[in-house]
Scaffold this active site. Sequence first.
Site, PDB file in Angstrom:
ATOM      1  N   ARG A   1       2.942 -12.707  -8.445  1.00 33.08           N
ATOM      2  CA  ARG A   1       1.567 -12.904  -8.939  1.00 33.08           C
ATOM      3  C   ARG A   1       1.276 -12.172 -10.249  1.00 33.08           C
ATOM      4  O   ARG A   1       0.214 -12.394 -10.845  1.00 33.08           O
ATOM      5  CB  ARG A   1       0.571 -12.490  -7.854  1.00 33.08           C
ATOM      6  CG  ARG A   1       0.569 -13.454  -6.692  1.00 33.08           C
ATOM      7  CD  ARG A   1      -0.388 -13.042  -5.604  1.00 33.08           C
ATOM      8  NE  ARG A   1      -1.777 -13.225  -5.999  1.00 33.08           N
ATOM      9  CZ  ARG A   1      -2.799 -12.894  -5.237  1.00 33.08           C
ATOM     10  NH1 ARG A   1      -2.584 -12.337  -4.056  1.00 33.08           N
ATOM     11  NH2 ARG A   1      -4.023 -13.084  -5.635  1.00 33.08           N
TER      12      ARG A   1
ATOM     13  N   GLU B   1       0.875  -1.159   0.000  1.00 35.78           N
ATOM     14  CA  GLU B   1       0.000   0.000   0.000  1.00 35.78           C
ATOM     15  C   GLU B   1       0.919   1.217   0.000  1.00 35.78           C
ATOM     16  O   GLU B   1       2.124   1.086  -0.214  1.00 35.78           O
ATOM     17  CB  GLU B   1      -0.940  -0.039   1.214  1.00 35.78           C
ATOM     18  CG  GLU B   1      -1.845  -1.271   1.173  1.00 35.78           C
ATOM     19  CD  GLU B   1      -2.855  -1.332   2.306  1.00 35.78           C
ATOM     20  OE1 GLU B   1      -3.284  -0.268   2.781  1.00 35.78           O
ATOM     21  OE2 GLU B   1      -3.210  -2.443   2.713  1.00 35.78           O
TER      22      GLU B   1
ATOM     23  N   LYS C   1      -0.460   4.476  -4.912  1.00 40.68           N
ATOM     24  CA  LYS C   1       0.378   3.295  -5.078  1.00 40.68           C
ATOM     25  C   LYS C   1       1.074   3.274  -6.429  1.00 40.68           C
ATOM     26  O   LYS C   1       1.736   2.289  -6.750  1.00 40.68           O
ATOM     27  CB  LYS C   1      -0.479   2.031  -4.906  1.00 40.68           C
ATOM     28  CG  LYS C   1      -1.253   1.988  -3.589  1.00 40.68           C
ATOM     29  CD  LYS C   1      -2.296   0.896  -3.583  1.00 40.68           C
ATOM     30  CE  LYS C   1      -3.341   1.162  -2.501  1.00 40.68           C
ATOM     31  NZ  LYS C   1      -4.500   0.262  -2.629  1.00 40.68           N
TER      32      LYS C   1
END
Length: 324
Positions: free
Chosen positions: A135, A3, A61
């Site tokens: 990911r 974050e 972000k």
Amino acid sequence: MPELPEVEVVRRGLVSWVRGRTITAVEVVDPRSVRRHALGPEDFAGNLEGARVLDVVRRGKFLWLPLADTPAAEPGARAAGGTIQPSVALMAHLGMSGQLLMQDSSVADEKHLKVRLLLSPADGMPEQLRFVDQRIFGGLFLTSLIPTADGAPGGLAETPLPLIAEEAAHIARDPLDPYFSFDEFYRRLRSRKTGLKRALLDQGLVSGIGNIYADEALWKARLHFARPTDTLRRAEAARVLDAAREVMTEALAAGGTSFDSLYVNVNGASGYFDRSLNAYGREGRECKRCAAAGLAGVMRRDQFMNRSSYSCPVCQPRPRNGRW
DNA sequence: AACGCGACCTGCGAGC
DNA sequence: TGCTCGCAGGTCGCGT
């Protein structure tokens, strides 16, 4: 993972390593990590090679590196007085698991290495900037820099310019941005018909807050995640926003302690995680505030927006009779 | 405008 | 041991 505080840790670390250096070669190890670059990996690499990094800028972000001397730049980009006005930037979003690492070439490739940038030599500095991402929700791409709507700096930077990466222009300023306007935030919050946590996570309303810090801010402000935004009093909105700012500032300080090693990473969050979280991940455990007051609040977990929300039913109560 | 959902991905731990 | 399931800090785009 990251974050706002984690991304800011990366920005601060990165700027000292890359500012002023030239990207001499680019290796796209996994094209999926540059899929947001519409013109493809070859165009991505071709436009970065030879480019000089001017700064590292962050809003929310999103992180971007304004570039000079890239083929993608518009001609005539040098303003009066010789100041370089960049028109193109390398954008990075870390997604859930992205890292930007400075590494020497002798360091073995990480398992999830996705993009490697070679930088011009600099005294005592690693020669590679690596994008590592398990990911692949994050990624790198080139973006135009456009003037900000309000003429204020586009984000936090060493040398702030009134420019913003086009791909980040749709998100609001974050709570650590000196040009963040609480009045505007409150006005827009009140005009929405939604719940408070959903609003806090809406990057178009206020950026940088993710699932963890939303829960932490709500807990600190003693507000329920489903509180209708159009019923929030000004003091309550200020309370939750101040809480978000405080929690993120603390996390930033904690994360900052771990980046004096010879690389930049986003694991600065981990130290903060274990020690300082009051809400996130604490299902079934005592509410720290209740415990301190001799009350018996036990943290609960709710499914909300397809993710977990943690709160104390005692000090962050749901309304009765629909009245808040 | 708001919302719910799927898509994009890998990997870990729990439970069987 | 191996299988499935649920879970993970984000964002985008689509349909309703």
